[in-house]
Enzyme design. Structure first.
Site, mmCIF file in Angstrom:
data_model
loop_
_atom_site.group_PDB
_atom_site.id
_atom_site.type_symbol
_atom_site.label_atom_id
_atom_site.label_comp_id
_atom_site.label_asym_id
_atom_site.label_seq_id
_atom_site.Cartn_x
_atom_site.Cartn_y
_atom_site.Cartn_z
ATOM 1 C CG HIS A 53 -1.961 -1.060 1.149
ATOM 2 N ND1 HIS A 53 -2.718 -1.291 0.038
ATOM 3 C CD2 HIS A 53 -2.365 -1.971 2.057
ATOM 4 C CE1 HIS A 53 -3.542 -2.284 0.251
ATOM 5 N NE2 HIS A 53 -3.335 -2.732 1.464
ATOM 6 C CD GLU A 143 -4.621 -10.462 7.059
ATOM 7 O OE1 GLU A 143 -3.813 -9.519 7.074
ATOM 8 O OE2 GLU A 143 -4.960 -11.080 8.092
ATOM 9 C CB CYS A 210 1.180 -9.993 12.230
ATOM 10 S SG CYS A 210 2.916 -9.985 11.779
HETATM 11 S S1 SF4 Z 1 4.661 -10.065 8.402
HETATM 12 FE FE1 SF4 Z 1 2.760 -9.612 9.496
HETATM 13 S S2 SF4 Z 1 2.195 -7.535 8.835
HETATM 14 FE FE2 SF4 Z 1 3.684 -8.327 7.375
HETATM 15 S S3 SF4 Z 1 2.479 -9.242 5.759
HETATM 16 FE FE3 SF4 Z 1 2.971 -10.864 7.185
HETATM 17 S S4 SF4 Z 1 1.225 -10.927 8.553
HETATM 18 FE FE4 SF4 Z 1 1.109 -8.988 7.488
#
Ligand code: SF4
Length: 302
Positions: A53, A143, A210
């Site tokens: 993005h 997502e 995450c």
């Molecule tokens: S590391 Fe975490 S924030 Fe980055 S793309 Fe993967 S899930 Fe998404």
């Protein structure tokens, strides 16, 4: 001159520091590396949705042959090579690729992939017992679309506490989170469901946020509070950018949002002597460096 190691600039009066923890997460780095690798051997690589993005980074890759397409165009493609970005895709995308002889370069982040599998497993295990699979996330986000696809479109998406009205508290609930949501928001949703759920049904929840994003919160707050002014650099479409910007503003109300260096047109006002430059997981390091250079140029001689 900039000290490359520390990301720290200093002239007589103005200090400019780039936050070392800001910038691409490993999921985005891996997706960009996959694209760059593929582009060495092919003239055109299609990418389903923006690879990150950040329009400037997208433009940089498009100059090397990356072509960003939407789902409608993807459905019409035949026999091409298409990169799936870190956000992941629902099973229907893979089905279209199989039908249309499209070669997939799958750059779905492993963290997202694991979450997709977990949701699919939960859906398969509970489909006979009337369980509601719930996803705390942004409706329509790529997502989230990929996650909902694991349940044949049946998962209920909750963006905020008010959306809990969509749930039936007399039936089992199994809750997951989009990877980039805030931990506080997730905990609030969990507490509210626990308060309202009937005694004779089960409520299971999985913190699937995450830490690449969640761990940035305390760091960015500390970073923001030690400077007189913050330039937060991110694309307008980045959802973790919006969340991190909010946290920056809480720690330092003198936080300005910009998407590129040329948006800074004025020297710093008197009294602002220390500036921090930080950004989202989708902000390239080179862009933060450009911003730091711009600040320094506009304030030369101060
Ligand atoms: S590391 Fe975490 S924030 Fe980055 S793309 Fe993967 S899930 Fe998404």
């Amino acid at each position: 001159m900039p000290n490359k190691k520390s990301g720290y600039w200093k002239n007589t009066m103005i200090e400019v520091e780039i936050d070392k923890s800001s910038g691409f997460c490993f999921g985005v780095v891996t997706a960009i590396e996959s694209a760059e690798r593929e582009l060495k051997n092919t003239d055109t690589l299609y990418c389903l949705g923006d690879i990150v993005h950040n329009s400037l980074e997208v433009e940089r890759l498009e100059a090397s042959g990356l072509r960003t397409i939407g789902h409608k165009e993807f459905e019409r493609l035949k026999g091409k090579k298409v990169l799936l970005r870190a956000h992941g895709e629902p099973p229907s995308t893979y089905e279209i690729a199989r039908r249309n002889n499209i070669m997939i370069v799958d750059a779905t982040c492993p963290v997202v992939l694991q979450l997709q599998r977990k949701i699919h497993k939960c859906y398969e295990a509970t489909r006979g017992d009337n369980t509601q699979v719930v996803i705390y996330g942004k409706k329509g986000h790529a997502e989230v679309n990929g996650l909902v696809g694991q349940t044949e479109g049946t998962a209920i998406v909750i963006e905020k506490i008010q959306d809990l009205e969509k749930l039936d508290f007399s039936r089992n609930i199994c809750l997951f989170s989009q990877t980039t949501k805030s931990l506080d928001g997730f905990r609030e949703v969990v507490a509210e469901i626990q308060r309202r759920i009937a005694d004779n049904v089960t409520f299971e929840y999985f913190d699937t946020i995450c830490r690449q994003v969640a761990n940035r919160l305390p760091n960015i707050q500390a970073f923001a509070s030690k400077h007189d002014r913050i330039y937060f650099v991110a694309g307008k479409k980045s959802s973790n950018g919006k969340m991190l910007l909010e946290e920056c503003r809480k720690a330092n109300p003198n936080t300005l949002f910009i998407s590129e260096a040329k948006e800074i047109t004025e020297p710093l006002p008197p009294g602002v002597n220390s500036v921090g430059v930080c950004g989202a997981t989708s902000t390239p390091k080179w862009l933060m460096e450009e911003v730091a250079v711009r600040i320094r140029e506009l304030n030369a001689g101060r």
